[in-house]
Structures are given as structure tokens and as C-alpha cells.
Design a protein around this motif. Structure first.
Motif, PDB file in Angstrom:
ATOM      1  N   GLU A   1     -29.170  92.214  -0.611  1.00 58.22           N
ATOM      2  CA  GLU A   1     -30.348  91.962  -1.387  1.00 58.22           C
ATOM      3  C   GLU A   1     -31.335  93.036  -1.009  1.00 58.22           C
ATOM      4  O   GLU A   1     -32.201  93.026  -2.337  1.00 58.22           O
ATOM      5  CB  GLU A   1     -30.920  90.351  -0.665  1.00 58.22           C
ATOM      6  N   ALA A   2     -31.362  93.641  -0.072  1.00 57.72           N
ATOM      7  CA  ALA A   2     -32.465  94.650   0.180  1.00 57.72           C
ATOM      8  C   ALA A   2     -32.337  96.124  -0.916  1.00 57.72           C
ATOM      9  O   ALA A   2     -33.035  96.435  -1.551  1.00 57.72           O
ATOM     10  CB  ALA A   2     -32.584  95.168   1.534  1.00 57.72           C
ATOM     11  N   VAL A   3     -31.111  96.166  -0.884  1.00 62.64           N
ATOM     12  CA  VAL A   3     -30.628  97.240  -1.701  1.00 62.64           C
ATOM     13  C   VAL A   3     -30.826  96.923  -3.154  1.00 62.64           C
ATOM     14  O   VAL A   3     -31.234  97.764  -4.107  1.00 62.64           O
ATOM     15  CB  VAL A   3     -29.001  97.736  -1.345  1.00 62.64           C
ATOM     16  N   ARG A   4     -30.412  95.820  -3.480  1.00 58.33           N
ATOM     17  CA  ARG A   4     -30.747  95.198  -4.938  1.00 58.33           C
ATOM     18  C   ARG A   4     -31.926  95.344  -5.374  1.00 58.33           C
ATOM     19  O   ARG A   4     -32.475  95.580  -6.316  1.00 58.33           O
ATOM     20  CB  ARG A   4     -30.047  93.814  -5.241  1.00 58.33           C
TER      21      ARG A   4
ATOM     22  N   VAL B   1     -31.097 109.159  -5.629  1.00 54.55           N
ATOM     23  CA  VAL B   1     -30.822 108.959  -4.354  1.00 54.55           C
ATOM     24  C   VAL B   1     -31.841 107.518  -3.874  1.00 54.55           C
ATOM     25  O   VAL B   1     -32.802 107.719  -4.031  1.00 54.55           O
ATOM     26  CB  VAL B   1     -31.232 110.171  -3.244  1.00 54.55           C
ATOM     27  N   VAL B   2     -30.950 106.753  -3.264  1.00 56.09           N
ATOM     28  CA  VAL B   2     -31.937 105.569  -2.804  1.00 56.09           C
ATOM     29  C   VAL B   2     -31.565 105.174  -1.431  1.00 56.09           C
ATOM     30  O   VAL B   2     -30.290 105.332  -0.714  1.00 56.09           O
ATOM     31  CB  VAL B   2     -31.491 104.288  -3.730  1.00 56.09           C
ATOM     32  N   VAL B   3     -32.680 105.265  -0.544  1.00 55.45           N
ATOM     33  CA  VAL B   3     -32.525 105.262   0.722  1.00 55.45           C
ATOM     34  C   VAL B   3     -33.359 103.872   1.167  1.00 55.45           C
ATOM     35  O   VAL B   3     -34.279 103.645   0.797  1.00 55.45           O
ATOM     36  CB  VAL B   3     -33.304 106.372   1.646  1.00 55.45           C
ATOM     37  N   VAL B   4     -32.496 103.003   2.162  1.00 56.07           N
ATOM     38  CA  VAL B   4     -33.084 101.646   2.891  1.00 56.07           C
ATOM     39  C   VAL B   4     -32.791 101.868   4.167  1.00 56.07           C
ATOM     40  O   VAL B   4     -31.921 102.067   4.527  1.00 56.07           O
ATOM     41  CB  VAL B   4     -32.195 100.554   1.936  1.00 56.07           C
ATOM     42  N   GLU B   5     -33.833 101.218   4.788  1.00 57.96           N
ATOM     43  CA  GLU B   5     -33.872 101.216   6.250  1.00 57.96           C
ATOM     44  C   GLU B   5     -34.492  99.713   6.598  1.00 57.96           C
ATOM     45  O   GLU B   5     -34.999  99.128   5.730  1.00 57.96           O
ATOM     46  CB  GLU B   5     -34.672 102.425   6.876  1.00 57.96           C
TER      47      GLU B   5
ATOM     48  N   ARG C   1     -38.464 106.736   9.097  1.00 56.26           N
ATOM     49  CA  ARG C   1     -37.301 107.427   8.581  1.00 56.26           C
ATOM     50  C   ARG C   1     -37.319 107.536   7.084  1.00 56.26           C
ATOM     51  O   ARG C   1     -36.734 108.428   6.456  1.00 56.26           O
ATOM     52  CB  ARG C   1     -35.943 106.764   9.040  1.00 56.26           C
ATOM     53  N   VAL C   2     -37.729 106.526   6.482  1.00 49.76           N
ATOM     54  CA  VAL C   2     -37.811 106.581   4.977  1.00 49.76           C
ATOM     55  C   VAL C   2     -38.887 107.560   4.483  1.00 49.76           C
ATOM     56  O   VAL C   2     -38.346 108.276   3.567  1.00 49.76           O
ATOM     57  CB  VAL C   2     -38.212 105.111   4.299  1.00 49.76           C
ATOM     58  N   ILE C   3     -39.923 107.776   5.093  1.00 52.56           N
ATOM     59  CA  ILE C   3     -40.951 108.772   4.729  1.00 52.56           C
ATOM     60  C   ILE C   3     -40.177 110.152   5.057  1.00 52.56           C
ATOM     61  O   ILE C   3     -40.519 111.070   4.242  1.00 52.56           O
ATOM     62  CB  ILE C   3     -42.291 108.423   5.540  1.00 52.56           C
ATOM     63  N   GLU C   4     -39.709 110.159   6.252  1.00 50.64           N
ATOM     64  CA  GLU C   4     -38.786 111.510   6.471  1.00 50.64           C
ATOM     65  C   GLU C   4     -38.083 111.967   5.208  1.00 50.64           C
ATOM     66  O   GLU C   4     -37.984 113.076   4.791  1.00 50.64           O
ATOM     67  CB  GLU C   4     -38.429 111.290   7.589  1.00 50.64           C
TER      68      GLU C   4
ATOM     69  N   PHE D   1     -37.426  94.886   4.657  1.00 45.44           N
ATOM     70  CA  PHE D   1     -36.968  96.585   4.578  1.00 45.44           C
ATOM     71  C   PHE D   1     -37.915  97.359   3.897  1.00 45.44           C
ATOM     72  O   PHE D   1     -39.048  97.222   3.393  1.00 45.44           O
ATOM     73  CB  PHE D   1     -35.554  96.351   3.532  1.00 45.44           C
ATOM     74  N   SER D   2     -37.779  98.599   4.261  1.00 48.36           N
ATOM     75  CA  SER D   2     -38.369  99.817   3.716  1.00 48.36           C
ATOM     76  C   SER D   2     -37.383 100.750   2.898  1.00 48.36           C
ATOM     77  O   SER D   2     -36.301 100.958   3.278  1.00 48.36           O
ATOM     78  CB  SER D   2     -38.979 100.724   4.764  1.00 48.36           C
ATOM     79  N   TYR D   3     -37.903 101.528   1.801  1.00 47.05           N
ATOM     80  CA  TYR D   3     -37.063 102.274   1.051  1.00 47.05           C
ATOM     81  C   TYR D   3     -37.814 103.141   0.242  1.00 47.05           C
ATOM     82  O   TYR D   3     -39.188 103.119  -0.061  1.00 47.05           O
ATOM     83  CB  TYR D   3     -36.373 101.259  -0.079  1.00 47.05           C
TER      84      TYR D   3
END
Length: 319
Positions: A59-62, A177-181, A190-193, A251-253
Motif C-alpha cells: 500500500e505504501a509503494v502503491r 526511481v522510487v524510494v520508500v522508507e 534516509r529518503v532525503i539522503e 511512510f516517507s518516499y
């Protein structure tokens, strides 16, 4: 479809046995200590992960992908690599976002996770030909060119040097690129990095930010995160020890691309406060500033739209 596949595969799993593994998984996923060993070590761990974490990751990635689609309408990835994909939740999310089939590779260092992911994917026609490949996720990672790379809930397992190498490898290989944490202060950091590295590599931010400038949040004072509603299966409720039919995954992304983007005019970064005759919206705005906007009944249709606006939505809402 994922929920049905999980129910069939995990039927008969002792909830008490899974609950013990879940407690350890929670400590790892929410913790801040990197590790150079796989979190998913054996079949019991993988089953616990599938029951507890896979629906939430999906759900977070979607949600992140839906925001990306709004900023890059009409684009469909011709290929997908899921870095650190484990049992393939992000792969399912991509299949739910874009119809059709495409070459897909899931990379992970935990063979039990890949094996269970392969079993689950057999239930989805678009995922039956996915490559499930064991790989060390870190400085030695190399990726073949593809359209889309997802990196979800994996950077927390890596050292700082390995995180940098993984994001740089993704940027070198992909158009998007999609980053989810996890939606914690550490996950946001980590997302901001990753966001900074993607911008440095020439990417444009598609979501959640309405700009590609520096994040306006002062480090240590707050963090940007969002929420996705997750339906719980009965097994999920047993493993988690809860009674509600749902939970909210924080989640953060960041979703970034080399393609032209039309990001949201602004993004709602807090749950709207609905008061008598007014709605308070906390917004990240395109001039890289955070502002609170008060929408009142005098604003007519805009007020009605504000009452229907949720945390994470673009503002103003599309017609």
C-alpha cells in the motif's frame, strides 16, 4: 489479488509462532542500526514478514506510485527492477499501477524471501515470468538499464556507504526511481539522503515535493511522511495482535525521474484540520516553503474541495 494469494499460501501458519518473528522484524524495520546480514533469515521469518509487512509495503509503494503517475501522466515503464524486493510487494504494487506485462527482476540477498515471492507471484498473470535473483544489496550492486527501479524498506538495512552506492546504481540504470522508507525521522532522513543524490544525478522530483529544491524542513525539527490505509486479513490481525480491520502505514518516499514532470501545485503534508466553517491545510509549496493555508466557506467550491482533501493529496485537488 495479493491478499488472496497470501491467504492461500499462509493458510495454517501458527499465529503464535509468527508473532515471535514479527516482534524481531518490527525492531529491525523501525530501528536505526544498519546490518550487513539479511533481516529475513529463514522460512519462518519470511512467513511472518509476508503476513505482517507485505500488505503494508504494497500500500505504501502503491501510494507513492500513484503520486508519480499524476506527475508523469501517460508514461508506462517498459521494465522494472525491484532492489531489495524480498517477497515482491513493490512488484505487486507496480503491476497494480500499470496494466500489462514487462520484464521484471527482483533482487534480494535472502533466498527464502525470493522463494516465497516466486510462489506468491504464480497467482498473478502479469508476474509469472518475474526473475527472482539473489544479489548482495550494497556497494557491489550493478544494475542493467531499465525504466523503473524501486527501493522500498531496504535502505535501513544498509550502511551509509552502501545506501549511497545503491541509490547511485539505481540512478545510473533507470529513467525513474522510487524510494520508500518507514515514516519515522530516521526513515525520512534516509529518503532525503536519496533525494539529494537523485537530484545530483540529474533527476527531477515528481513526488511528493512540488519542487526539486532543498527540502524546507529544518533537520531535527520535523519529518515529512504520509499514511496509507491497509486492510488486515484475519491472520494479519492475529499476528499483529490487533482487532481492527485496518491499520495506517506511515511512510516517507521520493519519486524521481529523468523525464519531464508536472509535480503537484502543492502537497498536503499534515492531516487537514477541519473546524467550524474552515479547513487548515499545511502545505509544501512550489517556492520550497512550508505554509499553513486557511480555507473558509467564503472560498465556495475551494472550501468543499478542502473538506474532501486528505493528508498527502495535491492541492488544489485536480478537477
Amino acid at each position: 489479488m495479493l491478499r488472496v494469494a497470501l491467504a492461500g499460501l499462509l493458510d495454517g501458519l501458527p499465529a503464535r509462532q509468527a508473532a515471535g518473528a514479527v516482534e524481531r522484524l518490527i525492531a529491525n524495520y523501525r530501528g536505526s542500526t544498519p546490518t550487513d546480514a539479511p533481516i529475513l533469515r529463514d522460512r519462518a521469518d519470511v512467513a511472518a514478514y509476508a503476513a505482517y509487512r507485505m500488505p503494508a509495503t504494497f500500500e505504501a509503494v502503491r501510494s507513492a506510485l500513484e503520486a508519480f503517475v499524476a506527475a508523469v501522466p501517460g508514461w508506462v515503464p517498459a521494465g522494472h527492477v525491484d532492489v531489495g524486493g524480498g517477497t515482491g510487494a513493490a512488484t505487486w504494487a507496480v503491476a497494480a499501477t500499470w496494466e500489462g506485462t514487462r520484464p521484471v527482476t527482483v533482487l534480494d540477498w535472502a533466498e527464502p524471501a525470493l522463494a516465497l515471492g516466486r510462489e506468491l507471484a504464480a497467482a498473478h498473470p502479469a508476474l509469472r515470468d518475474v526473475r527472482w535473483q539473489r544479489a548482495r544489496i550494497g556497494a557491489a550492486l550493478t544494475l542493467e538499464p531499465t525504466d523503473l527501479v524501486t527501493v522500498s524498506y531496504v535502505l535501513n538495512e544498509l550502511t551509509e556507504a552502501d545506501r549511497a552506492a545503491v541509490v547511485e546504481a539505481a540512478a545510473a540504470a533507470a529513467q525513474a526511481v522510487v524510494v520508500v522508507e518507514a515514516g519515522t525521522p530516521a526513515g525520512y532522513a534516509r529518503v532525503i539522503e536519496a533525494r539529494d543524490r537523485l537530484i545530483a544525478a540529474g533527476f527531477h522530483i515528481a513526488a511528493p515535493c512540488p519542487h526539486s529544491a532543498a527540502c524546507p524542513i529544518v533537520p531535527g525539527t520535523d519529518w515529512c511522511h504520509f499514511s496509507a490505509r491497509v486492510s488486515r486479513s484475519s491472520l494479519h490481525r492475529q499476528v499483529k495482535g490487533g482487532s481492527l480491520a485496518y491499520e495506517d502505514e506511515k511512510f516517507s518516499y521520493v519519486a524521481a525521474t529523468r523525464l519531464p514532470v508536472t509535480p503537484a501545485p502543492a502537497r498536503v503534508v499534515r492531516r487537514p484540520q477541519i473546524r467550524k466553517g474552515q479547513v487548515l491545510l499545511d502545505l509544501c509549496e512550489p517556492d520550497d516553503q512550508l505554509r499553513r493555508r486557511t480555507i473558509t466557506k467564503r472560498h465556495g467550491d475551494l472550501y468543499k474541495a478542502a473538506r474532501d482533501t486528505d493528508w498527502g493529496d495535491p492541492w488544489p485537488r485536480p478537477e
